[in-house]
Write a protein that holds these residues in place. Structure first.
Motif, short mmCIF file in Angstrom:
data_model
loop_
_atom_site.label_atom_id
_atom_site.label_comp_id
_atom_site.label_asym_id
_atom_site.label_seq_id
_atom_site.Cartn_x
_atom_site.Cartn_y
_atom_site.Cartn_z
N VAL A 109 -14.52 43.10 14.39
CA VAL A 109 -14.30 42.72 15.79
C VAL A 109 -14.99 41.38 16.07
CG1 VAL A 109 -14.66 43.39 18.19
CG2 VAL A 109 -14.20 45.15 16.45
N PRO A 110 -14.30 40.43 16.70
CA PRO A 110 -14.96 39.17 17.07
C PRO A 110 -15.83 39.36 18.31
CG PRO A 110 -12.67 39.14 17.78
CD PRO A 110 -12.85 40.41 17.01
N PHE A 111 -17.02 38.81 18.28
CA PHE A 111 -17.95 38.88 19.39
C PHE A 111 -18.45 37.48 19.72
CE2 PHE A 111 -18.41 43.05 17.34
CZ PHE A 111 -18.28 43.91 18.44
N LEU A 112 -18.49 37.17 21.00
CA LEU A 112 -19.12 35.93 21.45
C LEU A 112 -20.50 36.30 21.97
CD1 LEU A 112 -18.60 32.90 21.75
CD2 LEU A 112 -17.89 33.34 24.12
N LEU A 113 -21.51 35.95 21.19
CA LEU A 113 -22.88 36.32 21.53
C LEU A 113 -23.43 35.38 22.61
CD1 LEU A 113 -24.32 36.88 17.93
CD2 LEU A 113 -23.13 38.53 19.41
N GLU A 141 -12.14 45.43 27.13
CA GLU A 141 -13.40 44.87 26.64
C GLU A 141 -14.60 45.78 26.95
OE1 GLU A 141 -13.09 42.60 24.72
OE2 GLU A 141 -11.57 41.13 25.31
N ASP A 142 -14.35 46.90 27.59
CA ASP A 142 -15.40 47.86 27.94
C ASP A 142 -16.51 47.19 28.76
OD1 ASP A 142 -16.58 50.32 28.11
OD2 ASP A 142 -17.53 50.25 26.15
N HIS A 143 -16.08 46.39 29.73
CA HIS A 143 -17.01 45.77 30.67
C HIS A 143 -17.36 46.77 31.77
CE1 HIS A 143 -18.52 42.96 33.74
NE2 HIS A 143 -17.64 43.51 34.57
N ILE A 148 -19.99 41.82 28.64
CA ILE A 148 -20.30 41.48 30.03
C ILE A 148 -19.43 40.28 30.42
CG2 ILE A 148 -22.05 40.73 31.68
CD1 ILE A 148 -22.53 43.52 30.64
N ARG A 149 -18.65 40.45 31.47
CA ARG A 149 -17.80 39.35 31.95
C ARG A 149 -18.64 38.43 32.83
NH1 ARG A 149 -14.80 39.56 36.50
NH2 ARG A 149 -14.49 41.82 36.46
N ASP A 150 -18.65 37.13 32.46
CA ASP A 150 -19.50 36.17 33.16
C ASP A 150 -18.74 34.86 33.34
OD1 ASP A 150 -21.72 35.26 34.42
OD2 ASP A 150 -23.04 35.27 32.68
N LYS A 151 -19.04 34.12 34.40
CA LYS A 151 -18.40 32.83 34.63
C LYS A 151 -19.04 31.78 33.73
CE LYS A 151 -15.19 33.21 37.88
NZ LYS A 151 -15.42 32.76 39.26
N VAL A 164 -13.03 20.29 33.47
CA VAL A 164 -13.80 21.51 33.27
C VAL A 164 -13.35 22.56 34.28
CG1 VAL A 164 -16.09 22.55 33.30
CG2 VAL A 164 -15.78 20.25 32.38
N MET A 165 -13.13 23.78 33.82
CA MET A 165 -12.76 24.90 34.68
C MET A 165 -13.80 26.00 34.57
SD MET A 165 -8.68 25.61 34.28
CE MET A 165 -7.46 24.47 34.93
N LYS A 166 -14.07 26.66 35.69
CA LYS A 166 -14.90 27.85 35.68
C LYS A 166 -14.01 29.04 35.36
CE LYS A 166 -19.21 26.85 36.99
NZ LYS A 166 -20.42 27.24 36.22
N CYS A 167 -14.33 29.73 34.28
CA CYS A 167 -13.51 30.86 33.85
C CYS A 167 -14.37 32.07 33.56
CB CYS A 167 -12.73 30.50 32.58
SG CYS A 167 -11.61 29.10 32.73
N TRP A 168 -13.77 33.24 33.69
CA TRP A 168 -14.41 34.45 33.22
C TRP A 168 -14.40 34.46 31.70
CZ3 TRP A 168 -17.36 36.91 36.37
CH2 TRP A 168 -17.04 37.10 37.71
N VAL A 169 -15.53 34.83 31.10
CA VAL A 169 -15.64 34.93 29.65
C VAL A 169 -16.35 36.24 29.33
CG1 VAL A 169 -16.49 33.87 27.53
CG2 VAL A 169 -15.82 32.41 29.45
N TYR A 170 -15.86 36.95 28.32
CA TYR A 170 -16.49 38.21 27.92
C TYR A 170 -17.52 37.93 26.82
CZ TYR A 170 -12.92 40.67 30.59
OH TYR A 170 -12.12 41.14 31.60
N PHE A 171 -18.80 38.16 27.16
CA PHE A 171 -19.90 37.93 26.24
C PHE A 171 -20.51 39.26 25.78
CE2 PHE A 171 -20.11 33.87 28.57
CZ PHE A 171 -20.26 32.97 27.53
#
Length: 221
Positions: A109-113, A141-143, A148-151, A164-171
């Motif tokens: 599984v890919p993870f963005l730490l 994503e089991d948030h 954790i979904r974060d901007k 640049v855009m503010k986006c939700w990212v799952y960390f």
């Protein structure tokens, strides 16, 4: 019809209007001046305006995906399934700040730490999604139990002005430090040279997700 031409110029090659205040101003200032006896034409413009307003109000979330949700990756069907809601591709992008993107667990599984400043400016795709799609992505994503979904700031890679855009990212924010010793990726592909092909959920041990729920964190990964 100058008013109609003006509005059409705003919507050319766009999935939705991006400046409602401008449209409101145009219609308000011109409808009585230009169409005092053409109520039908004005009504049609307001119908179009209301439809576009509804679209904007129901598609207000920008999400940056960097792993299996990207095009040509195993979970992209989640984004294209209308039963999950609406997801519209906006552009390719990359994280403004460097992060470690790794592959972990026996299911690859890919993870963005969430370790800013480490790794690469991770490449991915920006989508605009409605409330329903965002809710389904949270489930996938089991948030907030695992991811954790974060901007976060995402740079459009096809922009000459470094937009640049503010986006939700799952960390993944809770993890063991040894995960930082794994190879970092800049651009994830399940079929990449790393040889760690993603294992789809339907092929996994049914208890795997239950373990995530019971532990309520991902520190054991």
């Amino acid at each position: 019809m100058k008013l109609l031409s003006k509005i059409r110029s705003l919507t050319t090659n766009r999935p939705r209007l991006t400046n409602l205040s401008e449209v409101v101003l145009i219609i308000t200032c011109h409808q009585l001046e230009l169409y005092p006896n053409q109520h039908y034409a004005v009504d049609q413009l307001w119908i179009m305006f209301l439809r576009q307003t509804w679209t904007i109000n129901n598609m207000v979330h920008k999400v940056f995906v960097y792993g299996t949700l990207k095009r040509n990756e195993p979970n992209h069907g989640t984004m294209t399934n209308p039963e999950n809601g609406v997801a519209t591709f906006i552009a390719e992008g990359m994280t403004k700040e460097k992060y470690p993107l790794i592959i972990a667990t026996k299911y690859n599984v890919p993870f963005l730490l969430h370790s800013p400043g480490t790794g690469y400016n991770v490449k991915g795709e920006i989508y605009e999604v409605d409330d329903k799609m965002l809710s389904n992505l949270d489930i996938l994503e089991d948030h907030p139990n695992c991811y954790i979904r974060d901007k976060n700031d995402i740079v459009l890679t096809d922009s000459t002005h470094r937009t640049v855009m503010k986006c939700w990212v799952y960390f993944l924010k809770m993890f063991k430090p040894e995960l930082l010793s794994k190879p970092f990726l800049e651009d994830y592909k399940s079929e990449g040279d790393h040889g760690l092909r993603y294992c789809e959920r339907c092929k996994r041990d049914v208890n795997f997700k239950l373990k995530l729920a019971v532990r309520n964190d991902c520190a054991y990964l």
